[in-house]
Motif scaffolding. Structure first.
Motif, PDB file in Angstrom:
ATOM      1  N   ARG A 180       0.947  -1.310  -0.114  1.00 47.03           N
ATOM      2  CA  ARG A 180       0.015   0.036   0.037  1.00 47.03           C
ATOM      3  C   ARG A 180       0.963   1.185   0.206  1.00 47.03           C
ATOM      4  N   ILE A 181       0.607   2.120  -0.816  1.00 47.38           N
ATOM      5  CA  ILE A 181       1.131   3.480  -0.938  1.00 47.38           C
ATOM      6  C   ILE A 181       0.601   4.459   0.031  1.00 47.38           C
ATOM      7  N   ALA A 182       1.493   4.985   0.839  1.00 44.79           N
ATOM      8  CA  ALA A 182       1.091   6.271   1.781  1.00 44.79           C
ATOM      9  C   ALA A 182       0.456   7.380   1.008  1.00 44.79           C
ATOM     10  N   ALA A 183      -0.732   7.262   0.749  1.00 48.99           N
ATOM     11  CA  ALA A 183      -1.375   8.577  -0.011  1.00 48.99           C
ATOM     12  C   ALA A 183      -0.960   9.904   0.504  1.00 48.99           C
ATOM     13  N   GLU A 184      -0.946  10.928  -0.416  1.00 54.16           N
ATOM     14  CA  GLU A 184      -0.760  12.518   0.277  1.00 54.16           C
ATOM     15  C   GLU A 184      -2.428  12.789   0.315  1.00 54.16           C
ATOM     16  N   GLU A 185      -2.557  13.460   1.352  1.00 56.39           N
ATOM     17  CA  GLU A 185      -3.881  13.756   1.777  1.00 56.39           C
ATOM     18  C   GLU A 185      -4.546  15.015   0.978  1.00 56.39           C
ATOM     19  N   GLN A 186      -5.766  15.476   1.202  1.00 56.71           N
ATOM     20  CA  GLN A 186      -6.193  16.671   0.288  1.00 56.71           C
ATOM     21  C   GLN A 186      -5.633  18.073   0.984  1.00 56.71           C
ATOM     22  N   PRO A 187      -5.609  18.881   0.077  1.00 58.81           N
ATOM     23  CA  PRO A 187      -4.950  20.115   0.426  1.00 58.81           C
ATOM     24  C   PRO A 187      -5.704  20.756   1.745  1.00 58.81           C
ATOM     25  N   ASP A 188      -6.644  20.496   1.946  1.00 56.73           N
ATOM     26  CA  ASP A 188      -7.494  21.103   3.083  1.00 56.73           C
ATOM     27  C   ASP A 188      -7.359  20.210   4.582  1.00 56.73           C
ATOM     28  N   SER A 189      -6.674  19.225   4.376  1.00 58.28           N
ATOM     29  CA  SER A 189      -6.559  18.189   5.730  1.00 58.28           C
ATOM     30  C   SER A 189      -5.414  18.752   6.458  1.00 58.28           C
ATOM     31  N   GLN A 190      -5.551  18.311   7.815  1.00 59.79           N
ATOM     32  CA  GLN A 190      -4.434  18.916   8.610  1.00 59.79           C
ATOM     33  C   GLN A 190      -3.222  17.791   8.656  1.00 59.79           C
ATOM     34  N   PHE A 191      -3.336  16.920   7.779  1.00 56.41           N
ATOM     35  CA  PHE A 191      -2.357  16.079   7.580  1.00 56.41           C
ATOM     36  C   PHE A 191      -1.664  16.050   6.340  1.00 56.41           C
ATOM     37  N   TYR A 192      -0.329  15.718   6.156  1.00 53.29           N
ATOM     38  CA  TYR A 192       0.158  15.789   4.733  1.00 53.29           C
ATOM     39  C   TYR A 192       0.058  14.457   4.135  1.00 53.29           C
ATOM     40  N   THR A 193       0.208  13.364   5.028  1.00 54.21           N
ATOM     41  CA  THR A 193       0.513  11.913   4.383  1.00 54.21           C
ATOM     42  C   THR A 193      -0.452  11.321   5.291  1.00 54.21           C
ATOM     43  N   SER A 194      -1.122  10.174   4.407  1.00 50.32           N
ATOM     44  CA  SER A 194      -1.803   9.217   5.319  1.00 50.32           C
ATOM     45  C   SER A 194      -1.176   8.251   6.318  1.00 50.32           C
ATOM     46  N   ARG A 195      -1.704   7.939   7.441  1.00 56.01           N
ATOM     47  CA  ARG A 195      -0.887   7.058   8.303  1.00 56.01           C
ATOM     48  C   ARG A 195      -0.859   5.798   7.916  1.00 56.01           C
ATOM     49  N   LEU A 196      -1.495   5.242   6.919  1.00 57.71           N
ATOM     50  CA  LEU A 196      -1.695   4.095   6.285  1.00 57.71           C
ATOM     51  C   LEU A 196      -0.633   3.951   5.208  1.00 57.71           C
ATOM     52  N   GLY A 197       0.080   2.734   4.989  1.00 58.38           N
ATOM     53  CA  GLY A 197       0.876   2.456   3.731  1.00 58.38           C
ATOM     54  C   GLY A 197       2.446   2.803   3.940  1.00 58.38           C
ATOM     55  N   VAL A 198       3.121   2.526   3.056  1.00 61.37           N
ATOM     56  CA  VAL A 198       4.630   2.756   2.870  1.00 61.37           C
ATOM     57  C   VAL A 198       4.784   4.215   2.095  1.00 61.37           C
ATOM     58  N   ARG A 199       5.725   4.698   2.566  1.00 59.40           N
ATOM     59  CA  ARG A 199       5.991   6.166   1.677  1.00 59.40           C
ATOM     60  C   ARG A 199       6.261   5.800   0.504  1.00 59.40           C
ATOM     61  N   MET A 200       5.612   6.628  -0.493  1.00 59.65           N
ATOM     62  CA  MET A 200       6.026   6.342  -1.925  1.00 59.65           C
ATOM     63  C   MET A 200       7.249   6.360  -2.395  1.00 59.65           C
ATOM     64  N   GLU A 201       8.176   7.102  -1.865  1.00 60.58           N
ATOM     65  CA  GLU A 201       9.519   7.100  -2.188  1.00 60.58           C
ATOM     66  C   GLU A 201      10.354   5.854  -1.593  1.00 60.58           C
ATOM     67  N   ASP A 202       9.746   5.302  -0.668  1.00 60.16           N
ATOM     68  CA  ASP A 202      10.371   4.027  -0.132  1.00 60.16           C
ATOM     69  C   ASP A 202       9.932   2.804  -0.620  1.00 60.16           C
ATOM     70  N   VAL A 203       9.109   2.810  -1.590  1.00 57.64           N
ATOM     71  CA  VAL A 203       8.460   1.693  -2.223  1.00 57.64           C
ATOM     72  C   VAL A 203       9.573   0.547  -2.944  1.00 57.64           C
ATOM     73  N   ILE A 204       9.951   1.189  -3.847  1.00 57.22           N
ATOM     74  CA  ILE A 204      10.963   0.361  -4.831  1.00 57.22           C
ATOM     75  C   ILE A 204      12.186   0.067  -3.877  1.00 57.22           C
ATOM     76  N   ASP A 205      12.636   0.797  -3.045  1.00 53.51           N
ATOM     77  CA  ASP A 205      13.823   0.343  -2.394  1.00 53.51           C
ATOM     78  C   ASP A 205      13.380  -0.789  -1.275  1.00 53.51           C
ATOM     79  N   PHE A 206      12.358  -0.481  -0.782  1.00 54.49           N
ATOM     80  CA  PHE A 206      11.824  -1.724   0.293  1.00 54.49           C
ATOM     81  C   PHE A 206      11.815  -2.950  -0.460  1.00 54.49           C
ATOM     82  N   TYR A 207      11.217  -2.791  -1.769  1.00 57.25           N
ATOM     83  CA  TYR A 207      11.199  -4.192  -2.511  1.00 57.25           C
ATOM     84  C   TYR A 207      12.536  -4.938  -2.965  1.00 57.25           C
TER      85      TYR A 207
END
Length: 464
Positions: A180-207
């Protein structure tokens, strides 16, 4: 003065599909709601199961049409998101349509095993296992894989989750995984990135570092969920492009990758002025995935969706009786109902969710502006605004009045704690399941009687 029927016709264009008024009374999917009330009383929750099948078939047709129209080379798979409603009658109805399942917690897994023993599904069903997983959840997944459920796909929510599978899964063929990719939240959200998933920039290195050289596993699926749901907005299309682009990059180093899970979020009709172009949105999603893959010279992936609210919301409603009328000042008139929004429709209270609201009888009477009040002593137990207007209008009458909230089938029973204790100890309402016989007549089954005081006292420890 206009009648309520004339007022609604002018304001939203009523009747609408699935609703009709005959002899001053409302019908839902040809069901005479007043007859149901006279038979079962109120408050009454009902579930009309044929609607589950209708929604699933609608989505499957939309995706298959888009695939053909765009000459898309991947397939489509419909997964039902069980957390929207875990009830057996819902899941079994969904499974009749050749669909698959998406889970989110440990107890989903024995539920699937129970359905298999009953013959409602087979061990070759695809099960997408999402969520941050407890040890018990992971152990259930491992045990079921060893028991022959070959198409269970644990979707890794974090890098550490993989370790237990690596230690304990031993199979003749590699175990399929998702990330699961950790999605970026909506611009009006108080969070920048979802608490769920692996950071997008880490997915391929993790694999590359943890999974690529392991013969017991293969990553077949990339999953994301855009928190806004499926919307025709710049935010949605931008996020979709990012994740499909990542899929393409990942596919080039991992040829086993062949599936893109775009999550859920297909909206349901929550208002009489609901306007969502399903055909356009599905076609646009399929078209854009194909275009992005073409840019990267990658074959299009199979597409999985995890529709929950969309599947079950429009199958259910809850009916109330007006117990009393209160004129609190010159402007505010209250209709007091024989139930509670907090306990029966918690999304009204917690999320300001709107549902389709209609009177069941007295359509020929004049109309008036009202507030609807639940019978708890909580100041938040009210409903006074519709999705399409800033007020609620009901027939102006001194006769006995009934009203109904419709398309309430997703999450409300589980959030309110079906069968448990509720705010002010109000009981769970009677719940009726409705099916269609082969001759198109209705079949009614009482799934649960209204909760009684003995059951509540036992839960609270007053009796054994």
């Amino acid at each position: 003065m206009q009648s309520y029927s004339e007022f609604l016709d002018l304001s939203v264009g009523f009747p609408q599909e699935g609703y009709s008024v005959i002899d001053d009374e409302l019908y839902f999917q040809d069901l005479n709601l007043m007859e149901m009330i006279e038979t079962y009383g109120t408050p009454l929750r009902f579930t009309y199961l044929p609607m589950v099948t209708k929604k699933i078939q609608q989505a499957k047709l939309l995706f298959q049409t888009a695939i053909i129209k765009n000459n898309y080379r991947g397939d489509y798979k419909y997964c039902y998101c069980t957390k929207s409603s875990h009830f057996r009658h819902i899941v079994e109805e969904a499974l009749k349509n050749g669909i698959h399942l998406e889970t989110s917690s440990a107890f989903d897994m024995p539920m699937i095993e129970a359905l298999e023993k009953k013959g409602a599904l087979t061990k070759d069903i695809t099960v997408i296992c999402n969520g941050f997983k407890t040890y018990q959840y992971k152990q259930y997944i491992i045990d079921m894989l060893h028991d022959g459920y070959k198409n269970i796909i644990p979707v890794l929510d974090n890098k550490e989750e993989f370790n237990l599978y690596d230690d304990e899964i031993e199979m003749d063929t590699p175990c399929n995984l998702g990330i699961r990719i950790a999605a970026e939240e909506q611009p009006d959200s108080q969070f920048y990135t979802s608490r769920l998933g692996v950071r997008m920039e880490d997915v391929i290195d993790f694999y590359n570092n943890k999974i690529a050289g392991n013969p017991n596993f293969r990553v077949k699926l990339l999953h994301f969920f855009i928190n806004s749901g499926i919307t025709d907005s710049p935010y949605y299309w931008n996020e979709l492009e990012k994740y499909v682009t990542l899929y393409c990059k990942f596919k080039k180093i991992n040829p086993e990758l062949d599936t893109l899970d775009i999550g859920g979020g297909m909206p349901f009709k929550d208002s009489l002025v609901f306007d969502f172009d399903y055909e356009y949105m599905v076609n646009e999603i399929v078209k854009r995935i194909k275009e992005i893959c073409a840019e990267h010279d990658v074959i299009e992936p199979d597409i999985i969706t995890e529709f929950g609210k969309y599947t079950v919301a429009e199958a259910s409603g809850i009916l109330y009786k007006v117990l009393g009328r209160k004129q609190q000042n010159d402007r505010e008139k209250w209709l007091m109902l024989d139930g509670s929004f907090i306990t029966n429709l918690p999304d009204v209270w917690a999320l300001n969710q709107k549902y389709i609201l209609l009177p069941i009888n007295n359509w020929d009477a004049e109309y008036e502006r009202v507030n609807l009040g639940g019978i708890t002593c909580d100041g938040q137990d009210y409903y006074n605004q519709e999705a399409h207007m800033n007020s609620v209008f009901m027939p102006k009458t001194r006769k006995v009045q009934y009203l109904g909230f419709f398309n309430t089938g997703a999450y409300q029973e589980v959030l309110s704690g079906y069968g448990g204790i509720h705010h002010c100890l109000l009981p769970s309402p009677k719940h009726v399941i409705i099916r269609r016989n082969r001759d198109e007549t209705f079949n009614f089954e009482v799934f649960g009687e209204e909760q009684n005081s003995k059951q509540v006292l036992k839960i609270l420890g007053y009796t054994s």
